[in-house]
Design a protein around this motif. Structure first.
Motif, short mmCIF file in Angstrom:
data_model
loop_
_atom_site.label_atom_id
_atom_site.label_comp_id
_atom_site.label_asym_id
_atom_site.label_seq_id
_atom_site.Cartn_x
_atom_site.Cartn_y
_atom_site.Cartn_z
N LYS A 51 -4.61 8.85 -9.99
CA LYS A 51 -5.36 7.92 -9.01
C LYS A 51 -4.08 7.25 -8.20
CE LYS A 51 -9.41 9.19 -10.04
NZ LYS A 51 -10.33 10.12 -9.33
N LYS A 52 -4.52 6.95 -6.80
CA LYS A 52 -3.43 6.27 -5.92
C LYS A 52 -3.96 4.94 -6.17
CE LYS A 52 -1.54 6.37 -1.25
NZ LYS A 52 -1.65 7.07 0.12
N LEU A 53 -3.09 4.00 -6.36
CA LEU A 53 -3.29 2.46 -6.47
C LEU A 53 -2.54 1.84 -5.41
CD1 LEU A 53 -4.08 -0.13 -8.25
CD2 LEU A 53 -1.86 0.10 -9.61
N ALA A 54 -3.16 0.91 -4.96
CA ALA A 54 -2.59 -0.37 -3.92
C ALA A 54 -2.92 -1.69 -4.52
CB ALA A 54 -3.15 -0.39 -2.45
N ILE A 55 -1.67 -2.40 -4.61
CA ILE A 55 -1.78 -3.94 -4.98
C ILE A 55 -1.56 -4.79 -3.86
CG2 ILE A 55 -0.64 -5.56 -6.53
CD1 ILE A 55 0.59 -3.15 -8.19
N VAL A 56 -2.73 -5.32 -3.50
CA VAL A 56 -2.69 -6.35 -2.24
C VAL A 56 -2.40 -7.82 -2.81
CG1 VAL A 56 -4.09 -7.46 -0.46
CG2 VAL A 56 -4.44 -5.10 -1.16
N LEU A 57 -1.58 -8.55 -2.06
CA LEU A 57 -1.07 -9.71 -2.25
C LEU A 57 -1.01 -10.62 -1.09
CD1 LEU A 57 1.31 -7.65 -3.65
CD2 LEU A 57 1.67 -9.58 -4.95
N PRO A 58 -1.79 -11.72 -0.99
CA PRO A 58 -1.79 -12.57 0.04
C PRO A 58 -0.51 -13.49 -0.27
CG PRO A 58 -3.24 -13.42 -1.51
CD PRO A 58 -3.00 -11.96 -2.00
N ALA B 72 -8.51 -9.14 4.36
CA ALA B 72 -7.98 -8.17 5.31
C ALA B 72 -7.22 -7.04 4.50
CB ALA B 72 -6.73 -9.16 6.02
N GLY B 73 -6.41 -7.53 3.58
CA GLY B 73 -6.04 -6.13 2.82
C GLY B 73 -7.11 -5.17 2.13
N MET B 74 -8.46 -5.47 1.62
CA MET B 74 -9.28 -4.89 1.08
C MET B 74 -9.92 -3.98 2.41
SD MET B 74 -11.15 -6.94 -2.17
CE MET B 74 -11.21 -8.31 -0.91
N THR B 75 -10.23 -4.73 3.38
CA THR B 75 -10.58 -4.18 4.67
C THR B 75 -9.79 -3.13 4.95
OG1 THR B 75 -11.78 -6.09 5.33
CG2 THR B 75 -11.60 -4.31 6.84
N HIS B 76 -8.47 -3.31 5.12
CA HIS B 76 -7.60 -2.33 5.79
C HIS B 76 -7.58 -0.99 4.85
CE1 HIS B 76 -3.72 -1.12 7.52
NE2 HIS B 76 -3.41 -0.94 6.55
N LEU B 77 -7.96 -0.96 3.54
CA LEU B 77 -7.73 -0.08 2.59
C LEU B 77 -8.99 0.49 2.39
CD1 LEU B 77 -5.11 -1.70 0.07
CD2 LEU B 77 -4.75 0.12 1.81
N THR B 78 -10.33 0.04 2.88
CA THR B 78 -11.42 0.79 2.86
C THR B 78 -11.49 1.86 3.44
OG1 THR B 78 -12.58 -1.58 2.64
CG2 THR B 78 -14.02 0.48 3.23
N ASP B 79 -11.97 3.17 2.50
CA ASP B 79 -12.00 4.51 3.06
C ASP B 79 -10.73 4.79 3.52
OD1 ASP B 79 -14.87 4.58 2.75
OD2 ASP B 79 -15.25 3.72 4.95
N ALA C 52 2.17 8.80 -7.88
CA ALA C 52 3.61 8.23 -7.31
C ALA C 52 3.49 7.78 -5.91
CB ALA C 52 4.61 9.58 -7.29
N GLU C 53 2.17 7.94 -5.14
CA GLU C 53 2.32 7.37 -3.79
C GLU C 53 1.40 5.90 -3.77
OE1 GLU C 53 -0.54 10.41 -2.11
OE2 GLU C 53 1.18 11.66 -1.33
N SER C 54 1.43 5.36 -4.90
CA SER C 54 0.71 4.18 -5.22
C SER C 54 1.95 3.07 -4.44
CB SER C 54 0.67 3.60 -6.42
OG SER C 54 -0.41 4.57 -7.26
N PHE C 55 1.24 1.96 -3.82
CA PHE C 55 2.18 1.03 -3.27
C PHE C 55 1.81 -0.43 -3.24
CE2 PHE C 55 -1.36 2.60 -0.39
CZ PHE C 55 -1.90 1.35 0.12
N ILE C 56 2.48 -1.32 -2.62
CA ILE C 56 2.34 -2.74 -2.73
C ILE C 56 1.85 -2.98 -1.16
CG2 ILE C 56 3.42 -5.15 -3.00
CD1 ILE C 56 5.14 -3.47 -5.06
N LEU C 57 1.08 -3.86 -0.85
CA LEU C 57 0.53 -4.34 0.20
C LEU C 57 0.68 -6.04 0.49
CD1 LEU C 57 -0.25 -3.86 3.36
CD2 LEU C 57 -2.65 -3.77 2.47
#
Length: 317
Positions: free
Chosen positions: A4-11, A87-94, A41-46
């Protein structure tokens, strides 16, 4: 099953002192999880820069060049911690992302708990809450106020997760459901338990902040608590109403006492009617102002439909 592709969102707000160390630690964690086939491997930090006044955004740019999987959103002004998370979650929705983890940039929340969160998500859990198993890193005052807040929320009938901040993992199903919530003053710690789906908890010990200053001083904590209470309960309105009714009831008893006193000739001319009118009208006004004012205030905030935030720049995704 494909990883699974994971994104870690940090304010991030004025986090120049910790952001490089935070990124290095999270980048290492992502690599370890990729090697163990837990994530893609495409997982990232935002990072979501909440209008920082220091070099936070410049460092996000530098970290993007250094690591390649570090991206960013920058607000045009300081819109607040909760809006940065939104903002982070909205940006990554869908988007092309399976799981989104939100965590503060100071990494007081243990990033190693993300491994267990991903394992639970792969087992079918939709929301995984990071929950502190102790508060020894907090001052006595902060422990006391936090525990009191959760007790008050529970007493008001609000479904919240005690000792859970904004460290959680959600999948796309949850993000799509979350996008339907459009109120201006969002209290995320109450919203996600309201959404439902399959939930789980991961317990961890919270560390002390290594550098920088807390982004929740007493003034912001009080405002944050007030937002949480008024967003999910009308009990404060009920309390004001009951106080008004109580005062009104006292005025009735006072009227009876005054009439009895008048019958026995123990009153001063003019005093009875004056006191009864003050108490009775004061109680009724308190009831009316409390109820009408609270609802008008909420309506006022909602009908303007101002944007929660404005994004000035983006890096990467």
């Amino acid at each position: 099953m494909a990883a699974k592709k994971l994104a870690i969102v940090l304010p991030a707000y004025n986090e120049e002192e910790v952001i490089e160390k935070t990124t290095a630690e999270l980048h290492k964690l992502l690599n370890e999880m990729v090697l163990s086939d837990k994530i893609s491997a495409e997982s990232f930090i935002l990072y979501v820069d909440d209008g920082s006044k220091d070099n936070t955004w410049a460092l996000v740019n530098a970290l993007n060049e250094k690591y390649g999987n570090v991206f960013g959103l920058r607000f045009s002004a300081n819109f607040g911690h909760q809006n940065a998370l939104i903002a982070g979650m909205t940006h990554l929705t869908d988007a092309d992302v399976d799981y989104v983890v939100t965590i503060d940039a100071d990494l007081q929340d243990d990033p190693q708990a993300i491994v267990e969160m991903v394992d639970l998500a792969n087992q079918g859990k939709d929301i995984i809450y990071g929950v502190r198993n102790d508060r020894t890193s907090d001052t006595f005052f902060k422990r006391f106020t936090a525990q009191s807040f959760y007790k008050v929320m529970s007493a008001l009938g609000v479904n919240s997760i005690p000792n859970h901040a904004d460290f959680r993992l959600v999948n796309q199903k949850v993000l799509r459901a979350f996008s339907a919530y459009q109120e201006r003053e969002m209290f995320l710690r109450g919203i996600f338990p309201l959404i439902g789906f399959n939930e789980a908890k991961v317990y961890y010990a919270r560390a002390e902040r290594e550098a920088g200053e807390t982004k929740y001083p007493l003034r912001k904590m009080i405002k944050f608590a007030a937002t949480g209470i008024t967003s999910f309960s009308i009990s404060p309105i009920t309390f004001v109403r009951n106080v008004g009714l109580g005062i009104f009831g006292i005025s009735i008893l006072s009227l009876i006492y005054i009439v009895i006193g008048w019958a026995f000739g123990r009153t001063s001319a003019g005093w009875p009617t004056l006191m009864v009118s003050i108490w009775m009208l004061g109680g009724l006004q308190l009831v009316a102002i409390g109820i009408i004012g609270e609802y008008i205030g909420k309506i006022f905030l909602e009908v303007k439909h101002r944007p929660r935030y404005i994004i000035a720049e983006k890096i990467g995704e």
